[in-house]
Scaffold this motif. Structure first.
Motif, short mmCIF file in Angstrom:
data_model
loop_
_atom_site.label_atom_id
_atom_site.label_comp_id
_atom_site.label_asym_id
_atom_site.label_seq_id
_atom_site.Cartn_x
_atom_site.Cartn_y
_atom_site.Cartn_z
N THR A 127 8.48 0.33 3.80
CA THR A 127 8.92 -0.94 3.24
C THR A 127 9.80 -0.69 2.03
O THR A 127 9.84 0.43 1.49
CB THR A 127 7.73 -1.82 2.83
N GLU A 128 10.48 -1.71 1.62
CA GLU A 128 11.36 -1.66 0.44
C GLU A 128 11.04 -2.87 -0.43
O GLU A 128 11.85 -3.78 -0.58
CB GLU A 128 12.84 -1.68 0.87
N ARG A 129 9.86 -2.90 -1.00
CA ARG A 129 9.42 -4.04 -1.79
C ARG A 129 9.68 -3.76 -3.27
O ARG A 129 9.24 -2.75 -3.80
CB ARG A 129 7.95 -4.32 -1.54
N ALA A 130 10.39 -4.67 -3.91
CA ALA A 130 10.77 -4.47 -5.31
C ALA A 130 9.63 -4.73 -6.29
O ALA A 130 9.58 -4.13 -7.35
CB ALA A 130 11.96 -5.37 -5.65
N SER A 131 8.71 -5.61 -5.93
CA SER A 131 7.61 -5.94 -6.84
C SER A 131 6.37 -6.32 -6.05
O SER A 131 6.44 -6.57 -4.84
CB SER A 131 8.00 -7.10 -7.75
N LEU A 132 5.25 -6.40 -6.74
CA LEU A 132 4.00 -6.81 -6.09
C LEU A 132 4.12 -8.19 -5.48
O LEU A 132 3.46 -8.49 -4.47
CB LEU A 132 2.84 -6.78 -7.09
N ALA A 133 4.95 -9.04 -6.06
CA ALA A 133 5.14 -10.39 -5.52
C ALA A 133 5.73 -10.36 -4.12
O ALA A 133 5.59 -11.32 -3.36
CB ALA A 133 6.04 -11.21 -6.45
N ASP A 134 6.38 -9.26 -3.76
CA ASP A 134 6.99 -9.12 -2.43
C ASP A 134 6.03 -8.58 -1.38
O ASP A 134 6.37 -8.53 -0.20
CB ASP A 134 8.21 -8.18 -2.51
N VAL A 135 4.86 -8.16 -1.80
CA VAL A 135 3.89 -7.54 -0.89
C VAL A 135 3.03 -8.64 -0.27
O VAL A 135 2.36 -9.39 -0.99
CB VAL A 135 3.01 -6.52 -1.62
N PRO A 136 3.00 -8.74 1.05
CA PRO A 136 2.19 -9.78 1.70
C PRO A 136 0.70 -9.43 1.66
O PRO A 136 0.33 -8.27 1.51
CB PRO A 136 2.71 -9.79 3.13
N ALA A 137 -0.13 -10.44 1.84
CA ALA A 137 -1.57 -10.22 1.92
C ALA A 137 -1.98 -9.73 3.30
O ALA A 137 -3.00 -9.06 3.46
CB ALA A 137 -2.32 -11.50 1.59
N GLU A 138 -1.17 -10.05 4.31
CA GLU A 138 -1.42 -9.61 5.68
C GLU A 138 -0.10 -9.62 6.43
O GLU A 138 0.88 -10.19 5.96
CB GLU A 138 -2.45 -10.50 6.38
N THR A 139 -0.09 -8.96 7.57
CA THR A 139 1.12 -8.87 8.40
C THR A 139 0.73 -9.08 9.86
O THR A 139 -0.46 -9.11 10.20
CB THR A 139 1.78 -7.48 8.27
N SER A 140 1.71 -9.17 10.71
CA SER A 140 1.42 -9.30 12.14
C SER A 140 0.64 -8.08 12.64
O SER A 140 -0.26 -8.21 13.48
CB SER A 140 2.71 -9.49 12.95
N GLU A 141 0.95 -6.91 12.11
CA GLU A 141 0.23 -5.70 12.51
C GLU A 141 -1.23 -5.75 12.06
O GLU A 141 -2.13 -5.39 12.82
CB GLU A 141 0.90 -4.44 11.93
N SER A 142 -1.46 -6.20 10.83
CA SER A 142 -2.85 -6.26 10.36
C SER A 142 -3.64 -7.33 11.10
O SER A 142 -4.83 -7.17 11.36
CB SER A 142 -2.92 -6.47 8.84
N ARG A 143 -2.96 -8.42 11.47
CA ARG A 143 -3.65 -9.46 12.25
C ARG A 143 -4.02 -8.93 13.63
O ARG A 143 -5.13 -9.16 14.12
CB ARG A 143 -2.78 -10.71 12.34
N ALA A 144 -3.11 -8.21 14.27
CA ALA A 144 -3.38 -7.66 15.60
C ALA A 144 -4.49 -6.62 15.55
O ALA A 144 -5.40 -6.62 16.39
CB ALA A 144 -2.10 -7.07 16.20
N LEU A 145 -4.44 -5.73 14.57
CA LEU A 145 -5.46 -4.68 14.44
C LEU A 145 -6.81 -5.30 14.11
O LEU A 145 -7.83 -4.93 14.69
CB LEU A 145 -5.02 -3.66 13.39
#
Length: 190
Positions: A127-145
């Motif tokens: 990922t290329e996240r500039a700050s913690l505010a850009d980091v999601p709490a979950e993703t499609s991958e985490s939902r599937a897993l």
């Protein structure tokens, strides 16, 4: 001053964890399982609480040996509920025993590590996240897993817990771009 993910703060234990362990790709199934269990215990608490108790957890849970834990029953639950060195939560303790059984089933069928890594195509999601505010709490991958883990008998593994676990175990490189570990962790997969 070293650029580092802001969540690490200035607690020396947290900083060491961030600088040496968090986000490093973990390919050992048993180690992945241990970290998932600890992330489940963290639900509702700060990670630093679990980090400070991690050695106590390892001692109380037989080194996180799923083959041992899978055979546990009410006597061990009672013992663990009396242990002040860990988080004493009946539901999480009982889930750990059930999760050990589920782990053993997956490990025997296809290997726990290959199963887990299949949800990211076998490679670290960079990922290329500039700050913690850009980091999601979950993703499609985490939902599937998460969904598949629950289907196979796991508990305390919702998509937010699973995403935190994926970050910690390096399935996703969520060190922010200004953190010195972002590029270091990226290079670990080359």
């Amino acid at each position: 001053m070293v650029g580092r993910c802001a969540w690490a703060g200035d607690d020396p234990l947290y900083v060491q964890y961030h600088d040496t362990e968090w986000g490093v790709p973990e390919r050992d199934g048993r180690a992945l399982w241990e970290k998932l269990i600890l992330d489940g215990f963290q639900a509702g608490l700060a990670w630093i609480t679990i980090l400070r108790k991690r050695d106590n957890f390892r001692a109380a849970f037989a080194g996180f040996d799923p083959a041992i834990i899978a055979g546990w029953g009410e006597d061990e639950v009672t013992r663990l509920l009396a242990d002040p060195g860990i988080v004493r939560h009946r539901g999480k303790i009982e889930a750990t025993i059930g999760n050990a059984r589920a782990y053993l089933d997956i490990e025997a069928a296809e290997g726990f590590a290959p199963f887990v890594w299949s949800f990211v195509g076998g490679e670290v999601l960079q990922t290329e996240r500039a700050s913690l505010a850009d980091v999601p709490a979950e993703t499609s991958e985490s939902r599937a897993l998460s969904k598949e883990l629950r289907k196979r008998g796991f508990r305390f593994c919702g998509p937010t817990i699973v995403y935190a676990w994926m970050q910690a175990c390096g399935l996703v490189n969520d060190h922010v771009t200004g953190c010195f570990r972002h590029d270091e962790v990226r290079r670990l997969e080359v």
